[in-house]
Design an enzyme around this catalytic site. Sequence first.
Site, PDB file in Angstrom:
ATOM      1  CB  SER A  81       8.960   0.134  -2.165  1.00  0.00           C
ATOM      2  OG  SER A  81       8.363  -0.031  -0.909  1.00  0.00           O
ATOM      3  CG  ASP A 194       0.884   2.204  -0.919  1.00  0.00           C
ATOM      4  OD1 ASP A 194       0.887   1.236  -0.135  1.00  0.00           O
ATOM      5  OD2 ASP A 194       1.911   2.652  -1.449  1.00  0.00           O
ATOM      6  CG  HIS A 222       3.521  -0.464  -1.965  1.00  0.00           C
ATOM      7  ND1 HIS A 222       3.789   0.734  -1.344  1.00  0.00           N
ATOM      8  CD2 HIS A 222       4.702  -1.137  -1.977  1.00  0.00           C
ATOM      9  CE1 HIS A 222       5.057   0.794  -1.001  1.00  0.00           C
ATOM     10  NE2 HIS A 222       5.634  -0.328  -1.376  1.00  0.00           N
TER      11      HIS A 222
END
Length: 242
Positions: A81, A194, A222
């Site tokens: 991320s 996500d 996610h």
Amino acid sequence: MPDVPLVLLHGGGPGVDAVSNWAATANRLPFRCVAPDLLGFGTRIVEGPDGPRAWARARADQVLALLDREGLEVVNLVGNSAAGGAAALALLAAAPERVGRAVVMGGAGTGPLPAEVPFYDEPTKESMRATLGRLVADESVHRDLLDDLTRVRFDQALRPGAEKAFRSMFGADTAPLDLTTITTPVLALHGERDRVSPVEVSERLAAALPHGRLAVVAGAGHWIHVDRPDEFCRLVEEFISA
């Protein structure tokens, strides 16, 4: 490249650290894994620069210093991320000779900043639980895990200096990284469901990288490594070992 260490760079949510981020998968990957707390989180809460790209460069420098201390000439990377993924990309741009292959997740911080700073505008356990709940595709599947992580990350998010460091990651920033200069093979993983970053962010990322590939993981949010740990480990292993 089975003998090359794999450096796991955690995500950037409030209260995160390496142990809690990678608990579900680190021991399942067939590599020697190195998982540091990144600057601004866990044991490395420090005052830093303003803006996500400046933090990404600082974290890339942190990882390079770690490699030098450990005598690791070349490693592979997994970057999660907007913290770990962005740091991985910054490291690939700064020192491509130190990385064989890289996997980045959830857009690697290349999408727009969130409209609101997570958790800290309402620093309660309920807010932390809601923040964590958005990271998985189906909260009911991971209820116990999310409850446990809420307790751990709530306490860590309120450590001295943690809020200041976190808020500075959303500050003013410099020009974006030129992805076309990154020549390392990169696999961009994105969860089909996500709720933090749309799949289109990783589509653009993979298309911009000279040797980028995209894999969309069906049914994952996610947190791909939490929602689909078996598929996550398989994709990482296959790409790193190619």
